[in-house]
Scaffold this motif. Structure first.
Motif, PDB file in Angstrom:
ATOM      1  N   ALA A  10     -64.553 -35.115 -80.608  1.00 52.47           N
ATOM      2  CA  ALA A  10     -64.961 -33.701 -80.597  1.00 52.47           C
ATOM      3  C   ALA A  10     -65.228 -33.227 -82.018  1.00 52.47           C
ATOM      4  CB  ALA A  10     -63.872 -32.853 -79.957  1.00 52.47           C
ATOM      5  N   ARG A  11     -66.062 -32.231 -82.120  1.00 49.92           N
ATOM      6  CA  ARG A  11     -66.422 -31.671 -83.433  1.00 49.92           C
ATOM      7  C   ARG A  11     -66.017 -30.194 -83.488  1.00 49.92           C
ATOM      8  NH1 ARG A  11     -71.044 -34.756 -85.248  1.00 49.92           N
ATOM      9  NH2 ARG A  11     -70.446 -36.891 -84.827  1.00 49.92           N
ATOM     10  N   GLN A  21     -60.190 -30.056 -75.485  1.00 53.77           N
ATOM     11  CA  GLN A  21     -61.443 -30.522 -76.073  1.00 53.77           C
ATOM     12  C   GLN A  21     -61.222 -31.668 -77.057  1.00 53.77           C
ATOM     13  OE1 GLN A  21     -61.605 -26.634 -78.786  1.00 53.77           O
ATOM     14  NE2 GLN A  21     -63.428 -27.839 -79.109  1.00 53.77           N
ATOM     15  N   ALA A  22     -59.991 -32.055 -77.306  1.00 58.43           N
ATOM     16  CA  ALA A  22     -59.711 -33.043 -78.344  1.00 58.43           C
ATOM     17  C   ALA A  22     -58.954 -34.238 -77.776  1.00 58.43           C
ATOM     18  CB  ALA A  22     -58.929 -32.394 -79.487  1.00 58.43           C
ATOM     19  N   ALA A  23     -59.551 -34.891 -76.787  1.00 57.26           N
ATOM     20  CA  ALA A  23     -58.939 -36.104 -76.250  1.00 57.26           C
ATOM     21  C   ALA A  23     -58.995 -37.203 -77.309  1.00 57.26           C
ATOM     22  CB  ALA A  23     -59.683 -36.545 -74.997  1.00 57.26           C
ATOM     23  N   TYR A  57     -65.866 -39.179 -86.400  1.00 56.96           N
ATOM     24  CA  TYR A  57     -64.776 -38.633 -85.603  1.00 56.96           C
ATOM     25  C   TYR A  57     -64.108 -37.502 -86.375  1.00 56.96           C
ATOM     26  CZ  TYR A  57     -65.573 -42.956 -83.120  1.00 56.96           C
ATOM     27  OH  TYR A  57     -66.165 -43.966 -82.428  1.00 56.96           O
ATOM     28  N   THR A  58     -63.248 -36.800 -85.696  1.00 47.77           N
ATOM     29  CA  THR A  58     -62.494 -35.724 -86.326  1.00 47.77           C
ATOM     30  C   THR A  58     -61.015 -35.984 -86.126  1.00 47.77           C
ATOM     31  OG1 THR A  58     -64.254 -34.160 -85.770  1.00 47.77           O
ATOM     32  CG2 THR A  58     -62.143 -33.218 -86.400  1.00 47.77           C
ATOM     33  N   TYR A  59     -60.230 -35.839 -87.188  1.00 47.91           N
ATOM     34  CA  TYR A  59     -58.772 -35.835 -87.020  1.00 47.91           C
ATOM     35  C   TYR A  59     -58.317 -34.392 -87.122  1.00 47.91           C
ATOM     36  CZ  TYR A  59     -58.555 -35.550 -92.136  1.00 47.91           C
ATOM     37  OH  TYR A  59     -58.711 -35.162 -93.440  1.00 47.91           O
ATOM     38  N   LEU A  60     -57.376 -34.033 -86.311  1.00 49.17           N
ATOM     39  CA  LEU A  60     -56.944 -32.637 -86.283  1.00 49.17           C
ATOM     40  C   LEU A  60     -55.526 -32.508 -85.775  1.00 49.17           C
ATOM     41  CD1 LEU A  60     -57.169 -31.178 -83.104  1.00 49.17           C
ATOM     42  CD2 LEU A  60     -59.387 -32.200 -83.476  1.00 49.17           C
ATOM     43  N   CYS A  61     -54.985 -31.346 -85.989  1.00 50.30           N
ATOM     44  CA  CYS A  61     -53.677 -30.967 -85.460  1.00 50.30           C
ATOM     45  C   CYS A  61     -53.918 -30.187 -84.170  1.00 50.30           C
ATOM     46  CB  CYS A  61     -52.926 -30.106 -86.474  1.00 50.30           C
ATOM     47  SG  CYS A  61     -51.306 -29.557 -85.900  1.00 50.30           S
ATOM     48  N   THR A  62     -53.248 -30.565 -83.089  1.00 54.67           N
ATOM     49  CA  THR A  62     -53.470 -29.902 -81.807  1.00 54.67           C
ATOM     50  C   THR A  62     -52.494 -28.766 -81.525  1.00 54.67           C
ATOM     51  OG1 THR A  62     -52.125 -31.553 -80.656  1.00 54.67           O
ATOM     52  CG2 THR A  62     -54.510 -31.942 -80.751  1.00 54.67           C
ATOM     53  N   VAL A  63     -51.641 -28.443 -82.460  1.00 48.89           N
ATOM     54  CA  VAL A  63     -50.762 -27.280 -82.282  1.00 48.89           C
ATOM     55  C   VAL A  63     -51.645 -26.033 -82.228  1.00 48.89           C
ATOM     56  CG1 VAL A  63     -48.948 -25.888 -83.365  1.00 48.89           C
ATOM     57  CG2 VAL A  63     -48.780 -28.380 -83.363  1.00 48.89           C
ATOM     58  N   PRO A  64     -51.426 -25.148 -81.249  1.00 47.50           N
ATOM     59  CA  PRO A  64     -52.298 -23.982 -81.080  1.00 47.50           C
ATOM     60  C   PRO A  64     -52.541 -23.219 -82.391  1.00 47.50           C
ATOM     61  CG  PRO A  64     -50.820 -24.126 -79.228  1.00 47.50           C
ATOM     62  CD  PRO A  64     -50.391 -25.191 -80.213  1.00 47.50           C
ATOM     63  N   GLY A  65     -53.815 -23.001 -82.678  1.00 43.84           N
ATOM     64  CA  GLY A  65     -54.229 -22.229 -83.846  1.00 43.84           C
ATOM     65  C   GLY A  65     -54.437 -23.040 -85.107  1.00 43.84           C
ATOM     66  N   HIS A  66     -53.887 -24.224 -85.189  1.00 43.86           N
ATOM     67  CA  HIS A  66     -53.982 -24.979 -86.439  1.00 43.86           C
ATOM     68  C   HIS A  66     -55.405 -25.490 -86.695  1.00 43.86           C
ATOM     69  CE1 HIS A  66     -49.381 -25.720 -86.989  1.00 43.86           C
ATOM     70  NE2 HIS A  66     -49.663 -24.509 -86.547  1.00 43.86           N
ATOM     71  N   ALA A  67     -55.992 -26.196 -85.743  1.00 43.55           N
ATOM     72  CA  ALA A  67     -57.367 -26.689 -85.943  1.00 43.55           C
ATOM     73  C   ALA A  67     -58.355 -25.527 -86.014  1.00 43.55           C
ATOM     74  CB  ALA A  67     -57.749 -27.657 -84.831  1.00 43.55           C
ATOM     75  N   ALA A  68     -58.121 -24.487 -85.231  1.00 44.12           N
ATOM     76  CA  ALA A  68     -59.001 -23.315 -85.261  1.00 44.12           C
ATOM     77  C   ALA A  68     -59.016 -22.668 -86.642  1.00 44.12           C
ATOM     78  CB  ALA A  68     -58.573 -22.306 -84.205  1.00 44.12           C
ATOM     79  N   ASN A  69     -57.943 -22.855 -87.392  1.00 45.83           N
ATOM     80  CA  ASN A  69     -57.843 -22.293 -88.740  1.00 45.83           C
ATOM     81  C   ASN A  69     -58.071 -23.342 -89.825  1.00 45.83           C
ATOM     82  OD1 ASN A  69     -57.165 -19.351 -88.547  1.00 45.83           O
ATOM     83  ND2 ASN A  69     -55.645 -20.203 -87.154  1.00 45.83           N
TER      84      ASN A  69
END
Ligand SMILES: [Cu+2]
Length: 78
Positions: A10-11, A21-23, A57-69
């Motif tokens: 996901a991007r 959205q981030a399987a 690919y994208t690496y991200l944190c899936t804790v609510p609000g973290h990737a969004a920020n």
């Protein structure tokens, strides 16, 4: 503070709750949520995976609000 790690196809931009959205893009390319600090100190986790297909690919944190920020980055597999 909770954090996690996942590598996904996901991007950005990411929703407040990005888990749908981030399987993980590869088997094992994620950690569970790391719990808050305890008296024993910082929590840690490790994982290993084979990036079996070239791509962006994208690496991200899936804790609510973290990737969004902005808690995400790009992983380029060549
Ligand atoms: Cu986080």
């Amino acid at each position: 503070m909770l954090h996690s790690f996942v590598v996904t196809a996901a991007r950005p931009p990411f929703a407040y709750m990005p888990t749908m959205q981030a399987a993980p893009a590869f088997a094992g390319a994620m950690t569970p949520f790391l719990t808050a600090l305890s008296g024993a100190g910082a929590q840690r986790a490790s994982t290993s995976f084979a990036a079996a297909a070239a791509g962006e690919y994208t690496y991200l944190c899936t804790v609510p609000g973290h990737a969004a920020n902005g808690m995400y980055g790009r992983l380029l597999v060549q």
